[in-house]
Structures are given as C-alpha cells and as structure tokens.
Write an enzyme that holds these catalytic residues in place. Structure first.
Site, PDB file in Angstrom:
ATOM      1  N   ARG A  70       0.825  -1.224   0.000  1.00 38.28           N
ATOM      2  CA  ARG A  70       0.000   0.000   0.000  1.00 38.28           C
ATOM      3  C   ARG A  70       0.846   1.255   0.000  1.00 38.28           C
ATOM      4  O   ARG A  70       0.381   2.309  -0.464  1.00 38.28           O
ATOM      5  CB  ARG A  70      -0.992  -0.026   1.172  1.00 38.28           C
ATOM      6  CG  ARG A  70      -2.108  -1.041   0.964  1.00 38.28           C
ATOM      7  CD  ARG A  70      -3.000  -1.169   2.177  1.00 38.28           C
ATOM      8  NE  ARG A  70      -2.290  -1.621   3.351  1.00 38.28           N
ATOM      9  CZ  ARG A  70      -1.959  -2.892   3.590  1.00 38.28           C
ATOM     10  NH1 ARG A  70      -2.312  -3.833   2.735  1.00 38.28           N
ATOM     11  NH2 ARG A  70      -1.292  -3.223   4.677  1.00 38.28           N
ATOM     12  N   GLU A 107       6.298 -10.404  15.357  1.00 40.23           N
ATOM     13  CA  GLU A 107       5.921 -10.982  16.652  1.00 40.23           C
ATOM     14  C   GLU A 107       6.307 -12.463  16.699  1.00 40.23           C
ATOM     15  O   GLU A 107       6.873 -12.950  17.672  1.00 40.23           O
ATOM     16  CB  GLU A 107       4.416 -10.802  16.874  1.00 40.23           C
ATOM     17  CG  GLU A 107       3.993 -11.166  18.275  1.00 40.23           C
ATOM     18  CD  GLU A 107       2.519 -10.916  18.502  1.00 40.23           C
ATOM     19  OE1 GLU A 107       1.840 -10.459  17.572  1.00 40.23           O
ATOM     20  OE2 GLU A 107       2.064 -11.202  19.624  1.00 40.23           O
TER      21      GLU A 107
HETATM   22  P1  AMP Z   1       5.118  -2.896  11.330  1.00 34.39           P
HETATM   23  O1  AMP Z   1       6.378  -3.393  10.678  1.00 34.39           O
HETATM   24  O2  AMP Z   1       4.655  -3.745  12.468  1.00 34.39           O
HETATM   25  O3  AMP Z   1       5.204  -1.428  11.677  1.00 34.39           O
HETATM   26  O4  AMP Z   1       3.956  -3.051  10.251  1.00 34.39           O
HETATM   27  C1  AMP Z   1       3.816  -2.108   9.232  1.00 34.39           C
HETATM   28  C2  AMP Z   1       3.466  -2.749   7.931  1.00 34.39           C
HETATM   29  O5  AMP Z   1       2.459  -3.741   8.084  1.00 34.39           O
HETATM   30  C3  AMP Z   1       2.909  -1.709   6.978  1.00 34.39           C
HETATM   31  O6  AMP Z   1       3.450  -1.973   5.674  1.00 34.39           O
HETATM   32  C4  AMP Z   1       1.417  -1.894   7.034  1.00 34.39           C
HETATM   33  O7  AMP Z   1       0.873  -1.830   5.732  1.00 34.39           O
HETATM   34  C5  AMP Z   1       1.207  -3.269   7.633  1.00 34.39           C
HETATM   35  N1  AMP Z   1       0.311  -3.253   8.808  1.00 34.39           N
HETATM   36  C6  AMP Z   1       0.655  -3.555  10.087  1.00 34.39           C
HETATM   37  N2  AMP Z   1      -0.390  -3.511  10.895  1.00 34.39           N
HETATM   38  C7  AMP Z   1      -1.448  -3.150  10.130  1.00 34.39           C
HETATM   39  C8  AMP Z   1      -2.845  -2.923  10.393  1.00 34.39           C
HETATM   40  N3  AMP Z   1      -3.362  -3.054  11.627  1.00 34.39           N
HETATM   41  N4  AMP Z   1      -3.632  -2.557   9.360  1.00 34.39           N
HETATM   42  C9  AMP Z   1      -3.114  -2.426   8.119  1.00 34.39           C
HETATM   43  N5  AMP Z   1      -1.824  -2.640   7.802  1.00 34.39           N
HETATM   44  C10 AMP Z   1      -0.994  -2.990   8.796  1.00 34.39           C
END
Ligand code: AMP
Length: 182
Positions: A70, A107
C-alpha cells in the site's frame, strides 16, 4: 463538505482521513484490527489531499521510496508531485536485479524487505512512505536499506500511526511524521 483547497490547507484532514479508514476486525488473523484504506483511496478529494500532505512533509527530495504494497499507492503519486523518482521497497524475492536485503523481527518469526542496490545515487535525499506504522519493524528495515544503499533518509511519513504498538521507539534518530495517530 470540504473542497480540495480546504483540505490541502489542513482544515479537517485528520477527521476526513479517519472517516475514510475502515476497521476490519480479525484480519488477516484473529486479534488484529486491519486498517483498510481503500475507502480513502476511492475518495478523490481525500486521496488528493493525503498525497499532497505526504509530499509536502519533508521536501525537497530526490527519491520517494514506497513500501510494498500500500505504500506504493501513496508514494508513487507523491513522487510525481515532488518531481522526484520513485523507488519500490519490496518483499523478499520480488525485485529482479541485485539487491540489498534487510531482515527484521515480527511478533512470530522474521520478514525481509529488499531494494535494488543501484536504486539511489550517492547522497540522494529519500522520503520513505507507507500506509500504517505498527511495530515499526518494516519502516526501520526500510530506512536501514536506504542507508546501506548510500542515500540519506530525509524523512519517514505514514498515513496512520498505531501509537499503542510503539513503532516510533524503533525509529529513534529518524525524522518521522504520521498524518493521523491513534
Ligand atoms: P510494522 O512493521 O509492524 O510497523 O507493520 C507495518 C506494515 O504492516 C505496513 O506496511 C502496514 O501496511 C502493515 N500493517 C501492520 N499492521 C497493520 C494494520 N493493523 N492494518 C493495516 N496494515 C498494517
């Protein structure tokens, strides 16, 4: 209803973004609330205002890097707004040329993002864009890739930050902006 000028000036953009992001409970797995941005993308007024705001956060820049998938949708039009090039940061195994790869912790388990090794000129200023900041691992790994490829991170800008997951803690020392924080 606000017009594009009002929104671009910052009037009520936070509320408009929040109104156009849909919560999908238990997707892609139980316990996760997925932030679906497709209603926002389908609203031309809000989509345009969001792209303009993302593009205006850390200019001028040489390249805009979008994080799969996205992040691509937001970063490519922002690059056009800025007169900058677009660089995809992709999941492992998707880029055809020589790459730098960066692994990061999830996680449960690990994930890897990659960028073409020749994506940046030395000392390019790079704006990194993604839709959601959750635990911060993806954004941190992306910034590390930009540095390893010889460029500078001008800033990281997210549409939405999930502050309860403390992703900013993994981005210490980097300029980070979220258009909306929940
Ligand atoms: P993180 O590495 O945990 O910060 O996750 C970020 C990535 O995962 C981004 O590319 C987001 O598109 C996706 N992502 C993580 N959590 C969500 C969520 N609750 N809703 C939508 N996309 C998420």
């Amino acid at each position: 209803m606000a017009g594009p000028q009002d929104v671009a000036a910052g009037d009520g953009l936070t509320e408009l973004i929040q109104a156009r992001i849909r919560d999908i409970p238990d997707y892609p797995q139980p316990g996760v609330v997925f932030k679906d941005i497709t209603p926002l993308l389908a609203d031309s007024t809000v989509f345009n205002a969001v792209v303009a705001r993302l593009a205006g956060t850390y200019g001028p820049v040489d390249k805009v890097a979008g994080i799969e998938a996205r992040g691509f949708i937001l970063a490519a039009p922002a690059a056009c707004c800025l007169g900058a090039g677009f660089v995809p940061i992709r999941k492992k195994g998707k880029l055809p040329g020589a790459t730098f790869a960066q692994e990061y912790q999830l996680e449960y388990g690990t994930a890897t993002v990659e960028v073409h090794a020749d994506a940046f000129a030395p000392a390019d200023r790079v704006l990194i864009i993604d839709d959601v900041l959750a635990t911060g691992g993806t954004a941190r790994a992306s910034a590390d890739l930009v540095h390893r490829a010889g460029a500078q991170v001008a800033g990281i800008v997210l549409l939405l930050e999930l502050s309860f997951l403390h992703g900013r803690a993994r981005l210490a020392g980097l300029p980070v902006t979220a258009l909306v924080t929940v």
